[in-house]
Write an enzyme that holds these catalytic residues in place. Sequence first.
Site, PDB file in Angstrom:
ATOM      1  N   GLN A  55       0.778  -1.062  -0.143  1.00 19.88           N
ATOM      2  CA  GLN A  55      -0.032  -0.071   0.104  1.00 19.88           C
ATOM      3  C   GLN A  55       1.021   1.453  -0.100  1.00 19.88           C
ATOM      4  O   GLN A  55       1.947   1.347   0.840  1.00 19.88           O
ATOM      5  CB  GLN A  55      -0.829  -0.088   1.340  1.00 19.88           C
ATOM      6  CG  GLN A  55      -1.805   1.006   1.076  1.00 19.88           C
ATOM      7  CD  GLN A  55      -2.965   1.273   2.435  1.00 19.88           C
ATOM      8  OE1 GLN A  55      -2.415   1.737   3.349  1.00 19.88           O
ATOM      9  NE2 GLN A  55      -3.842   0.411   2.410  1.00 19.88           N
ATOM     10  N   CYS A 110      -7.229   6.994   4.981  1.00 14.82           N
ATOM     11  CA  CYS A 110      -6.620   7.288   6.252  1.00 14.82           C
ATOM     12  C   CYS A 110      -7.073   8.664   6.785  1.00 14.82           C
ATOM     13  O   CYS A 110      -7.035   9.551   6.073  1.00 14.82           O
ATOM     14  CB  CYS A 110      -5.209   7.359   6.266  1.00 14.82           C
ATOM     15  SG  CYS A 110      -4.579   7.565   7.938  1.00 14.82           S
ATOM     16  N   ASN A 140     -16.133  -2.073   3.585  1.00 15.12           N
ATOM     17  CA  ASN A 140     -15.331  -2.068   4.967  1.00 15.12           C
ATOM     18  C   ASN A 140     -15.957  -0.981   6.130  1.00 15.12           C
ATOM     19  O   ASN A 140     -16.805  -0.099   5.407  1.00 15.12           O
ATOM     20  CB  ASN A 140     -14.043  -1.395   4.458  1.00 15.12           C
ATOM     21  CG  ASN A 140     -12.964  -1.303   5.545  1.00 15.12           C
ATOM     22  OD1 ASN A 140     -12.757   0.044   5.925  1.00 15.12           O
ATOM     23  ND2 ASN A 140     -12.823  -2.114   6.456  1.00 15.12           N
ATOM     24  N   GLY A 141     -15.778  -1.283   7.185  1.00 18.18           N
ATOM     25  CA  GLY A 141     -16.335  -0.363   8.122  1.00 18.18           C
ATOM     26  C   GLY A 141     -17.457  -0.836   9.032  1.00 18.18           C
ATOM     27  O   GLY A 141     -18.387  -1.245   8.559  1.00 18.18           O
ATOM     28  N   GLU A 142     -17.075  -0.929  10.368  1.00 16.68           N
ATOM     29  CA  GLU A 142     -17.779  -1.327  11.467  1.00 16.68           C
ATOM     30  C   GLU A 142     -18.521  -2.730  11.354  1.00 16.68           C
ATOM     31  O   GLU A 142     -19.458  -3.035  11.533  1.00 16.68           O
ATOM     32  CB  GLU A 142     -19.176  -0.361  11.384  1.00 16.68           C
ATOM     33  CG  GLU A 142     -19.799  -0.301  12.678  1.00 16.68           C
ATOM     34  CD  GLU A 142     -18.835   0.446  13.911  1.00 16.68           C
ATOM     35  OE1 GLU A 142     -19.218   0.225  15.145  1.00 16.68           O
ATOM     36  OE2 GLU A 142     -17.822   1.253  13.305  1.00 16.68           O
ATOM     37  N   GLY A 148     -10.670  -4.454   9.268  1.00 19.41           N
ATOM     38  CA  GLY A 148      -9.488  -3.812   9.903  1.00 19.41           C
ATOM     39  C   GLY A 148      -9.292  -4.088  11.497  1.00 19.41           C
ATOM     40  O   GLY A 148      -9.142  -5.090  11.796  1.00 19.41           O
TER      41      GLY A 148
END
Length: 302
Positions: free
Chosen positions: A61, A91, A192-194, A216
Amino acid sequence: MEGVLDHLMRDLLTRINPFDLCVTEFIRVVDMRLPPKVFYRLCPELHQGCRTPSGTPVRIQLLGQEPDWLAENAEQACLLGAEGIDLNFGCPAKTVNKHRGGAALLGDSEQLYRIAKAVRAAVPAHLPVSAKIRLGLEDRDSYLENSQALAEGGVSELAVHARSKRDGYRPPAYWPLVADIRAALAIPVIINGEIWNADQATLAQTQSGCRDVMLGRGALALPNLAATIKHGAASMSWEQVIELLLDYSALEVEGNKSIYYPNRIKQWLNFLKLQYPQAQSLFGQVRTLKHTDDIRQTLAAV
């Protein structure tokens, strides 16, 4: 996840999970072609075919704002053996954003396009170039424009953290908005997320229309989260987590990052507290400890 999901953590988590792919911590690109040692330091898997010891592919990345320098470093990474490049536009950290890195670029879709186009041209055609974004900068309003810019620039996959930069990591994640991206693009879109458990993964997939899930923080809070999602495995017991912490401790201490071990293990316990009440007590026991041997003895005594 800078400073957390390093090659040792990737090694450990890919031993117990059916991950399809790992992404490195970001490599910051400013105004130079970085030397090979930088890539090897953050992705030692380059020495073994860009795979973790258990065989999971690892993608490098990059984070930056200048198309030409990102392209130069993408080329460098591929010459060293990278099997793909990931671009970080997600980010939300202030230290990154103040230099127009990460999510700060979500307010400039033209620059996203220029970066994607330059990197795609520098990376061999058979290797993927992926990107990660959020839904916007201050508001959740630029995700379609940004997604289309990246797709037109040539990215082959797009991961979407379903919040804006301003949202940070505050719940909820706005999974249904990602369905608009999924409908608009011909390339794979990853949600992605939660996502903290298998039920939330299923709901995120349903609401976003995405097949694939990126993990993540949830992968640290529940170490075998990917196995529970993909194979219906039972969540790890606290006893199994302790064994994992001891394995991780051995990797850290025997490796070249032992100086960071006390901080790393405390960071991980902070994530584990989200799923395991016992981690709160254990964190209290090690919070003030500074010496590696003392921390390892405390873990072994649990």
